[in-house]
Write an enzyme that holds these catalytic residues in place. Structure first.
Site, PDB file in Angstrom:
ATOM      1  N   LYS A 136      74.968  45.771  57.266  1.00  0.00           N
ATOM      2  CA  LYS A 136      73.968  46.828  57.192  1.00  0.00           C
ATOM      3  C   LYS A 136      74.124  47.653  55.916  1.00  0.00           C
ATOM      4  O   LYS A 136      75.189  48.195  55.640  1.00  0.00           O
ATOM      5  CB  LYS A 136      74.055  47.734  58.417  1.00  0.00           C
ATOM      6  CG  LYS A 136      72.887  48.715  58.514  1.00  0.00           C
ATOM      7  CD  LYS A 136      72.744  49.237  59.914  1.00  0.00           C
ATOM      8  CE  LYS A 136      71.581  50.205  60.037  1.00  0.00           C
ATOM      9  NZ  LYS A 136      71.369  50.640  61.428  1.00  0.00           N
TER      10      LYS A 136
ATOM     11  N   ARG B  33      71.602  35.057  68.180  1.00  0.00           N
ATOM     12  CA  ARG B  33      72.164  34.500  69.417  1.00  0.00           C
ATOM     13  C   ARG B  33      73.406  33.695  69.067  1.00  0.00           C
ATOM     14  O   ARG B  33      73.375  32.879  68.139  1.00  0.00           O
ATOM     15  CB  ARG B  33      71.132  33.579  70.077  1.00  0.00           C
ATOM     16  CG  ARG B  33      71.455  33.261  71.528  1.00  0.00           C
ATOM     17  CD  ARG B  33      70.301  32.528  72.147  1.00  0.00           C
ATOM     18  NE  ARG B  33      70.198  31.147  71.674  1.00  0.00           N
ATOM     19  CZ  ARG B  33      69.085  30.420  71.728  1.00  0.00           C
ATOM     20  NH1 ARG B  33      67.999  30.934  72.218  1.00  0.00           N
ATOM     21  NH2 ARG B  33      69.073  29.181  71.275  1.00  0.00           N
TER      22      ARG B  33
ATOM     23  N   ARG C 102      68.858  54.829  65.184  1.00  0.00           N
ATOM     24  CA  ARG C 102      68.015  54.459  66.314  1.00  0.00           C
ATOM     25  C   ARG C 102      68.836  54.429  67.592  1.00  0.00           C
ATOM     26  O   ARG C 102      70.039  54.224  67.594  1.00  0.00           O
ATOM     27  CB  ARG C 102      67.369  53.089  66.076  1.00  0.00           C
ATOM     28  CG  ARG C 102      66.358  53.059  64.949  1.00  0.00           C
ATOM     29  CD  ARG C 102      65.716  51.684  64.820  1.00  0.00           C
ATOM     30  NE  ARG C 102      64.903  51.361  65.985  1.00  0.00           N
ATOM     31  CZ  ARG C 102      65.171  50.371  66.821  1.00  0.00           C
ATOM     32  NH1 ARG C 102      66.248  49.638  66.668  1.00  0.00           N
ATOM     33  NH2 ARG C 102      64.370  50.128  67.844  1.00  0.00           N
TER      34      ARG C 102
END
Length: 330
Positions: free
Chosen positions: A188, A329, A123
């Site tokens: 990932k 975050r 992406r």
């Protein structure tokens, strides 16, 4: 090129092969064997071991893609839905290939696999690291009367399906990160890239690209710009046939796309939510221009809406987003 692949197929078992046996197999002289082996290993980016008195081998065995084995592992319905299966030893990108084939009239249900991609894509223009023979690079073409604007949720449907296939294969602790990354313990494992083209009101065609790390050497993944893992580690070294996994994915994706065409995203929402990685956690949403910076919209990840959009509880209340990239975050 054919000689390169013939040599790798011969050595794919990971066993030692004598120079004499290799010479007979290729129909070349004994003295030409080392040169041929070196060129083949360099061509595919593979390591090669040589031991005096024993011969040559690859450090680890490879299960190369095999059309007959994949088709034999499909059900009757799966074979009926699969119009064509293309397998390439090397290609620029399975998605790019199918987008070109779609423009040339390829039928719905055409699938493309590659042992290696020279220009694999993720992406947002990222490179998808694609070494030879150790991972899975799969793309599937689907044609639909729907308009491109109606296909936004297909990414989440496909992600839920891939996660479920891997869970069924024994992978535990899998998590989906909106919109279509598959993680294991924060690293990932797989990603999806969906590309669509068509008329504004339909029909349109969609290419679903799936990349899964299966058993990748750390050196092969050194260019990956984030923490990653592979299925071999996730499964604790338990064997899983690469060709059978391809068949399971094709079967599930073909069925899912038909369901999505009839019913949209709704049948896949609960499945996706079960794998939701960041639900209830503080996250930052980055747009394309902000990716790689510290800017973005911060909030509490409140799950996905019925249309597949991301919901964030922000200082301004609950907001929905159709695009972007989520990160935890700090």
């Amino acid at each position: 090129m054919e000689r390169h692949l013939a040599l790798i197929r011969l050595l794919a078992d990971g066993q030692f092969h004598s120079g004499e046996a290799i010479a007979r197999h290729l129909g070349i002289s004994r003295v030409a064997v080392w040169k041929a082996l070196r060129k083949s290993a360099e061509h595919y980016g593979l390591a090669l071991e040589s031991v005096r008195g024993r011969g040559y081998r690859l450090p680890a065995s490879l299960e190369l893609l095999d059309t007959e084995r994949i088709l034999a592992s499909l059900s009757l319905a799966g074979r009926a839905g699969l119009a064509c299966l293309e397998i390439h030893d090397q290609i620029d990108s399975t998605n790019a290939f199918l987008m070109r084939e779609a423009a040339a009239g390829a039928p719905s249900g055409t699938a493309c696999l590659a042992e290696r991609q020279s220009a694999g894509r993720g992406r947002r223009g990222r490179v998808w690291v694609s070494p030879f023979g150790v991972n899975l690079y799969l793309s599937l073409l689907w044609r639909t009367p729907l308009a491109p604007s109606a296909l936004g949720g297909a990414s989440l449907a496909a992600g839920a399906v891939v996660a479920n296939v891997l869970r069924t294969a024994g992978a535990r602790d899998l998590a989906l990160k909106w919109p279509n990354d598959l993680l294991w313990h924060g690293r990932k494992l797989a990603g999806l890239l969906l590309e669509v083209a068509g008329e504004s009101q339909g029909p349109s065609h969609l290419v679903v690209g799936v990349g899964i790390n299966l058993r990748m050497d750390p050196a092969q993944g050194s260019d990956i710009d984030q923490p990653w893992t592979d299925l071999h580690q996730v499964l604790d070294g338990r064997p899983l046939s690469r060709n059978e996994l391809v068949a399971r994915l094709l079967e599930a994706l073909l069925a899912a796309l038909e369901t999505f065409g009839r019913e949209g995203l709704e049948p896949f929402l609960d499945q996706w939510r079960r794998f939701d990685a960041f639900l209830g956690q503080p996250v930052r949403l980055l747009s394309g221009a902000e990716t790689g910076t510290h800017r973005g919209i911060e909030g509490i990840h409140a799950g996905i809406a019925s249309d597949g959009s991301l919901q964030l509880e922000t200082a301004d209340g609950l907001r929905r987003f159709q695009a972007g990239e989520v990160s935890l975050r700090p």
